[in-house]
Design a protein around this motif. Structure first.
Motif, short mmCIF file in Angstrom:
data_model
loop_
_atom_site.label_atom_id
_atom_site.label_comp_id
_atom_site.label_asym_id
_atom_site.label_seq_id
_atom_site.Cartn_x
_atom_site.Cartn_y
_atom_site.Cartn_z
N ASP A 1 38.39 43.22 -1.76
CA ASP A 1 37.50 44.11 -2.70
C ASP A 1 38.20 44.02 -4.11
N ILE A 2 37.37 43.75 -5.21
CA ILE A 2 37.94 43.40 -6.52
C ILE A 2 37.07 44.03 -7.43
N ALA A 3 37.61 44.69 -8.54
CA ALA A 3 37.15 45.02 -9.76
C ALA A 3 38.02 44.99 -10.93
N ILE A 4 37.59 44.95 -12.33
CA ILE A 4 38.46 44.76 -13.35
C ILE A 4 38.16 45.72 -14.54
N VAL A 5 39.12 46.48 -15.03
CA VAL A 5 38.95 47.52 -15.91
C VAL A 5 39.72 47.05 -17.11
N LYS A 6 39.23 47.37 -18.54
CA LYS A 6 39.93 47.01 -19.49
C LYS A 6 40.99 48.12 -19.93
N SER A 7 42.22 47.81 -20.37
CA SER A 7 43.09 49.06 -20.94
C SER A 7 42.70 49.21 -22.10
N CYS A 8 43.37 50.28 -22.73
CA CYS A 8 43.21 50.66 -23.96
C CYS A 8 44.29 49.94 -24.91
N VAL A 9 45.01 49.14 -24.40
CA VAL A 9 45.93 48.27 -25.14
C VAL A 9 45.66 46.76 -25.50
N GLY A 10 45.13 46.65 -26.54
CA GLY A 10 44.68 45.27 -27.19
C GLY A 10 43.89 44.75 -25.86
N ASN A 11 44.34 43.37 -25.64
CA ASN A 11 43.50 42.41 -24.61
C ASN A 11 43.85 42.70 -23.39
N VAL A 12 44.69 43.76 -22.90
CA VAL A 12 45.33 43.97 -21.45
C VAL A 12 44.24 44.30 -20.69
N ILE A 13 44.21 43.93 -19.51
CA ILE A 13 43.41 44.28 -18.43
C ILE A 13 43.97 44.57 -17.25
N HIS A 14 43.28 45.33 -16.16
CA HIS A 14 43.87 45.58 -15.02
C HIS A 14 42.90 45.22 -13.73
N THR A 15 43.11 44.28 -13.25
CA THR A 15 42.42 43.77 -11.90
C THR A 15 42.97 44.51 -10.94
N LEU A 16 41.76 45.38 -10.07
CA LEU A 16 42.31 46.21 -8.83
C LEU A 16 41.77 45.47 -7.77
N LEU A 17 42.85 45.40 -6.68
CA LEU A 17 42.39 44.62 -5.52
C LEU A 17 42.99 45.39 -4.27
N ASN A 18 41.88 45.47 -3.13
CA ASN A 18 42.31 45.79 -2.06
C ASN A 18 42.08 44.61 -1.05
N CYS A 19 43.34 44.22 -0.48
CA CYS A 19 43.65 42.96 0.23
C CYS A 19 43.97 43.16 1.66
#
Length: 457
Positions: free
Chosen positions: A147-165
């Motif tokens: 399971d996967i989703a992606i959120v944009k951080s408030c810092v510049g071009n930083v993002i966080h991929t969220l994973l349930n493996c």
């Protein structure tokens, strides 16, 4: 957020093969997976629990073609390429008003996190107004599903991929080709680099934004502020204001009682907690490394990542022998008042540390730091037992201390670099080392004739 919660960190590179080769030959990483698709090539590098994914875009770089390619990515279901999409959306205007070509720089911008439940994480993020780049989906291959989703951080071009493996049996992620390792060809023990896990990630941010960044991570991802050392002010953060450094630092880590689901799937996975550090220049300061990063990177982002080692002397000396270039500490560092005594108290050899340019800091007033940051002594003790880094584990002393050293920038601009860090009971960051480490980087940058000088490392 335990160290094992960081699934991987992504590097966007113009020449992915070159970056991959540097990590293998100089930093001792193993290339253990890769994939290729119509939009990009990707390589996965590993050293114990440290996993970097290098992505090289195949997009056409001509400005007129960028928008159509972005739309192709938006319509495409390939979650692994959102970093590339964001890179194109994140172009910055130059002083002349023209757009800076986003492909002129390499960048590190995706900290992928393991979570227990992607959907519940997205509910929390949506409730707090976070920008969701990719909604939850499930990626499947013969070895299971993620399971996967992606959120944009408030810092510049930083993002966080969220994973349930939890339901995936493969070595990395679906659709990556695992590269068989020929153990007979492994290098000798003296050439192995022992980097065990991600210790911290440092963001370089705009002046005056550290409080907003801290608040976003607290509200959206459940992180909690902690004081880096006994010299830090709760409101102002740790401030260095000298003739050559004007810097404000604040730090945060995963709060064990947070209900975000961002935690290791199993308690036995715990190694230590990953920390996020926010760095901003003080107002009205002259040239400094944070401002340099913002200029050359084209905006805020990940400035450096700390990699933990249980034996920094061996690790640093091995890295130097492999060809890694480090930013050296000020020549007066080892003669500072009290430094010789500190080094002797922890049972280290001054000559060896000086030869390798390794910095040492004792941790003091730890109980007060724990109290002020809202953590109980019981929780600290439990975490120390899990990490195997209790005070006095070396056997010859009971002092809490840490040792550190920075590399020079990895790419051809003064942007991203690595830090090698060793902790013995210490959970924060020594105030003396912060000053010395940043001064060493500042001295290196000041020595360059041009800000964009090409680095050999």
């Amino acid at each position: 957020m335990d160290a094992d919660c960081v699934h991987h960190i992504e590097i966007l590179a113009r020449d992915g093969e070159s970056v991959t080769r540097e990590f293998v030959t100089k930093y001792g990483f193993i290339l253990f997976a890769k994939r290729s698709c119509s939009f990009a090539n990707q390589w996965v590098l590993k050293s114990r629990n440290v996993i970097f994914m290098v992505t090289q875009s195949k997009l056409f770089h001509h400005a007129q073609q960028i928008e159509s390619k972005i739309q192709d990515l938006i319509d495409n279901d390939d979650f692994y390429l959102v970093s590339t999409e964001l890179k194109y959306k994140g172009t910055h205007k130059t002083e002349s008003g023209s757009f800076k070509n986003c492909d002129e720089i390499d960048t590190v911008n995706n900290v992928a996190l393991k979570v227990k439940n992607v959907r519940s994480c997205l509910q929390r993020l949506n409730a707090r107004g976070a920008t969701i780049l990719k909604e939850e989906t499930t990626i499947v291959d013969d070895l299971g599903e993620v399971d996967i989703a992606i959120v944009k951080s408030c810092v510049g071009n930083v993002i966080h991929t969220l994973l349930n493996c939890d339901r995936y049996k493969g070595a990395f992620l679906p659709h990556f080709n695992i590269i068989p390792q020929n153990h007979a060809c492994e290098k000798a023990d003296s050439d192995i680099v022992n980097l065990t896990h991600f210790d911290h990630v440092t963001f370089a941010c705009e002046v005056g934004t550290s409080s907003a960044v801290l608040r976003w991570y607290e509200e959206c991802l459940g992180l909690k502020r902690f004081l880096m050392n006994s010299d830090e002010d709760t409101d102002d953060g740790f401030v260095i204001n000298t003739t050559d450094i004007g810097l404000r630092l604040k730090a945060m880590e995963y709060w064990h009682c947070a209900e975000t689901g961002i935690t290791a799937a199993h308690q036995s996975d715990s190694v230590n907690t990953i920390k996020f550090v926010i760095a901003e220049a003080l107002p009205d300061q002259g040239p400094n490394q944070v401002a340099t990063f913002l200029t050359e990177h084209g905006g805020p982002g990940i400035q450096h990542i700390g990699l933990h080692t249980p034996d920094i002397v061996t690790t640093v000396s091995t890295l130097m022998r492999r060809g890694v270039d480090f930013a050296e500490p000020p020549y007066t560092y080892y003669t500072e008042i009290g430094k010789l005594e500190d080094i002797e108290q922890i049972g280290q050899c001054v000559a060896i540390l000086e030869t390798n340019g390794i910095l040492v800091d004792m941790e003091v007033d730890r109980e007060q730091d724990v109290k002020e940051s809202g953590r109980s002594n019981v929780q600290e003790s439990t975490r120390g037992e899990q990490s195997g880094e209790q005070s006095g584990k070396d056997g010859h002393n009971s002092k809490r201390y840490l040792m550190q050293k920075f590399t020079k920038p990895l790419f051809d601009k003064n942007t991203f670099f690595l830090e090698v860090i060793h902790r013995s009971g210490a959970t924060g960051f020594g105030s003396g080392n912060i000053t010395a480490l940043w001064r060493s980087v500042q001295a290196y940058m000041s020595s360059q004739q041009k800000p964009s000088v090409t680095m050999s490392s």
